[in-house]
Scaffold this active site. Structure first.
Site, PDB file in Angstrom:
ATOM      1  N   ASP A  23      -9.922   3.224  -3.875  1.00  0.00           N
ATOM      2  CA  ASP A  23     -10.498   2.193  -3.401  1.00  0.00           C
ATOM      3  C   ASP A  23     -12.053   1.870  -3.943  1.00  0.00           C
ATOM      4  O   ASP A  23     -12.824   2.886  -4.108  1.00  0.00           O
ATOM      5  CB  ASP A  23     -10.516   2.222  -2.093  1.00  0.00           C
ATOM      6  CG  ASP A  23      -9.464   1.625  -1.171  1.00  0.00           C
ATOM      7  OD1 ASP A  23      -9.415   1.626  -0.139  1.00  0.00           O
ATOM      8  OD2 ASP A  23      -8.400   1.501  -2.089  1.00  0.00           O
TER       9      ASP A  23
ATOM     10  N   ASP B 128       0.968  -1.052   0.061  1.00  0.00           N
ATOM     11  CA  ASP B 128       0.087  -0.178   0.031  1.00  0.00           C
ATOM     12  C   ASP B 128       0.973   1.361   0.059  1.00  0.00           C
ATOM     13  O   ASP B 128       2.130   1.346  -0.103  1.00  0.00           O
ATOM     14  CB  ASP B 128      -1.168  -0.132   1.187  1.00  0.00           C
ATOM     15  CG  ASP B 128      -2.233   0.320   0.951  1.00  0.00           C
ATOM     16  OD1 ASP B 128      -2.286   1.438  -0.049  1.00  0.00           O
ATOM     17  OD2 ASP B 128      -3.145   0.153   1.500  1.00  0.00           O
TER      18      ASP B 128
END
Length: 679
Positions: A237, A182
């Site tokens: 996302d 991430d």
């Protein structure tokens, strides 16, 4: 882990401390262009960029985040349960291999030697024991960390920045096969440098580990990451709603030239089965991710999944489109009026073709064999990958596609096309809006798309119990020649007192091919029972709407949009003025009302709700029967409410539309304050 969105700003902005980034959410509104050219020609070739033999087709598996986040139900028992179900439900046989852990698997602090420590409450036997269990079933294990000092969760779990080689060694020793890396708390260090360091650390372990770059598309990784990772996130996302899925689709489609074996565009994990969309929408989600050659990572807790969810995820014909070894991502052939045609070249020379209906009403979507790249041929075989049926066509590809639906086909120039019956296209013309006790006239059509005639053709239309459905013209034809259409008139009446709402109609045809093969084809459609607004002026929040779609959370009546469950909004407030009546939405949104040619004016005071502080940019539009009749410029939170009035005289349907003004929909809380209709 998750990339932050507006609904989490109150508690999880801490996740980004030190990220030194802006505009993380790249979602596009309803007005975003359908496709865009890549910023420069990609250097990627069809050969695997890392030449390590990994991810030669898009990775398939599971990730827990979309269903559990950091809740306590994310633990060793869940991971093992998912692995068990992969085998028991046939998902392993369909190609799903990776069982991946997301954030919150570790303790917040490293040990005295600087090593990562699995949370003993979640993983009492450690990560290696879980990996061994997964491997024993012929599956692979994935893990998560961030290219920063901390991961994205506000609890502050340790990231790998500055610990890349040590962490990679731990992952390899545990038997990890996949790393999701991430982008939170990255301290402003150059993205390419951070992700390259972890690539080198993984390579130094000697263990084959698929490397998933999750930097949200911020630094255009498709332009530089083909020799660094096996896949890279192209967007913010995903969330379990139609607007989010649609926005991500539109961002990922233009990047097709950059994808190929060993290097894939990643539009984020699947939401199929999590409950925020209908099964029709989930089939579209799965179809579109497959035609885009996207990684297929299941995001629902399979221990709680319905059979319908398994039926979607386990459709091996659709999975085969995603996993085709040629590795081409589908490209847009056309996208006019929300009618999308997306075609994917397959290794055997066939084409996978998605006919996708973005709109809220059924639409006919058509293309041709030549338009999707097939060579000239007498006829083509046509395989419906959801109906699992085969036919042939002279070259036309067409279907009436339900709202938010996708027809996924596989088309090939095949010298043996005559072994299959002619394809039949079904359609239903006329308004699907019915007033109770008032007959509506509809026309059903059956068209032979093949080279051979359809014989003994019959057609029927059925509705809900108690409805009257009668033909007004012939419902049969002894022979329907190639290219010809049988039209049947129907009179449909909903009983008096039928509540407003959507009801199902089904048009069916039954025919035989010249060789005697029997074909039964059905087209499910939706009819809406409606009532005209009362005479005079009414608040729209007091009237039933035909449909209501919102970018985050449902549209709210007389409150702002709360982004999550219904009823979680606040009093509508724009520029310090509080309104008792109105509609609260979140861009991109579309609220439609039936006006039945009986109304003349729609008006509202519009603006961005004060609850988002200084954030939010939107535009408001009013549409009457497909024509934009009023709109604002770009409105921001700093602006007071703006009056918006539209002449809707003679319109059957009025749409209230909000777009994100082209800059993503973070914090785009849009209010239609005092929205009224005059009839």
């Amino acid at each position: 882990m998750r990339h932050p969105h507006t609904r989490t700003t109150r508690t999880t902005r801490l996740r980004l401390a030190g990220a030194l980034t802006a505009g993380l959410l790249c979602t596009a509104g309803l007005a975003a262009p359908a496709v865009a050219a890549p910023t420069r020609a990609p250097a990627a070739s069809a050969a695997p960029a890392l030449a390590d033999g990994l991810a030669l087709t898009p990775p398939m598996g599971f990730n827990n985040w979309n269903s559990t986040h950091c809740r306590a139900d994310f633990d060793e028992a869940m991971v093992k349960g998912i692995a068990d179900l992969f085998v028991a439900k046939g998902l392993k046989d369909a190609g799903y291999r990776y069982v991946n852990l997301d954030d919150c698997w570790a303790l917040p602090n490293r040990d005295a030697d600087g090593k990562l420590v699995p949370d003993p409450a979640r993983f009492p036997n450690g990560i290696k024991a879980v990996a061994d269990y997964v491997h024993a079933k012929g599956l692979k294990l994935g893990i998560y960390t961030s290219a920063g000092t901390r991961t994205c969760n506000s609890a502050g779990f340790p990231g790998a920045l500055g610990h890349e080689y040590s962490d990679a060694r731990q992952f390899a020793d545990w038997g990890v096969d996949y790393l999701k890396y991430d982008n939170c708390n990255n301290q402003g260090v150059d993205a390419k440098k951070r992700y390259t360091t972890m690539r080198d650390a993984l390579r130094a372990t000697g263990r084959p580990i698929v490397y998933s770059i999750c930097e949200w598309g911020e630094n255009k990784p498709w332009e530089w990451a083909a020799d660094i990772g096996h896949l890279w996130r192209t967007t913010g996302d995903i969330s379990d709603n139609w607007g989010s899925m649609l926005s991500i689709l539109k961002q990922n489609l233009p990047l097709a030239p950059y994808a190929g074996p060993g290097h894939w565009n990643d539009p984020d994990m699947l939401e199929v089965g999590n409950g925020g969309m209908t099964d029709t929408e989930y089939r579209s989600h799965f179809s579109l991710w497959s035609v885009m050659a996207a990684p297929l990572l299941i995001g629902t807790d399979l221990r709680k999944a319905s059979q319908a969810t398994f039926d979607i995820l386990d459709n091996k014909e659709v999975v085969a489109v995603d996993q085709d070894p040629l590795g081409k991502q589908g490209t847009v052939v056309s996208s006019t009026g929300g009618r999308w045609v997306i075609a994917k070249e397959m290794k055997d020379g066939s084409r996978a073709v998605a006919l996708f209906n973005e709109s809220g009403t059924a639409q006919r979507i058509a293309t041709s064999a030549s338009a999707v790249g097939l060579p000239r041929a007498t006829a083509y075989t046509l395989r419906d990958l959801w109906q699992h049926s085969s036919s042939h066509t002279a070259g036309t590809i067409a279907a009436t596609v339900p709202a938010h639906g996708t027809v996924l086909l596989r088309l090939a120039a095949d010298p043996h096309w005559a072994a299959y019956p002619p394809a039949a296209e079904l359609g239903l013309a006329g308004s699907p809006l019915l007033e109770a006790a008032t007959p509506a006239a509809l026309t059903g059509t059956v068209t032979d798309l093949g080279r051979t005639p359809a014989r003994h053709v019959s057609v029927s239309l059925t509705g809900p119990a108690g409805w009257t459905v009668r033909p007004t013209t012939a419902t049969t034809a002894a022979t329907l020649p190639a290219g010809r259409t049988l039209r049947t008139g129907w009179r449909v009446t909903a009983p008096a007192g039928t509540p407003t709402g959507a009801y199902g109609l089904t048009l069916r045809t039954d025919y035989r091919s010249p060789s005697g093969q029997r074909v039964i084809t059905a087209l499910p459609l939706t009819a809406s029972v409606v009532v005209r607004p009362p005479a005079g002026t009414s608040y729209l929040s007091d009237l039933p709407w035909l449909s209501a779609a919102s970018g985050w959370g449902p549209v709210e009546r007389d409150t702002s949009n709360g982004e999550s469950a219904a009823g979680d909004g606040h009093p509508i407030t724009i520029g310090g003025t509080v309104y008792a009546k109105g509609l609260g939405a979140h861009a991109p949104s579309d609220i439609s009302y039936y006006t039945g040619a009986a109304c003349t004016k729609v008006s509202a005071d519009v603006g961005v709700d004060d609850e988002k502080g200084t954030q939010g940019t939107v535009t408001f539009e009013i549409w009457a029967d497909g024509t934009k009749v009023a709109s604002t410029g770009v409105l921001t939170n700093a602006m007071p409410a703006q009056p918006l009035t539209a002449d809707v005289t003679g319109a059957q349907v009025v749409h209230l539309v909000v777009t994100d003004a082209g800059d993503g929909n973070d914090s785009d809380h849009a209010d239609w304050a005092d929205a009224r209709v005059s009839c």
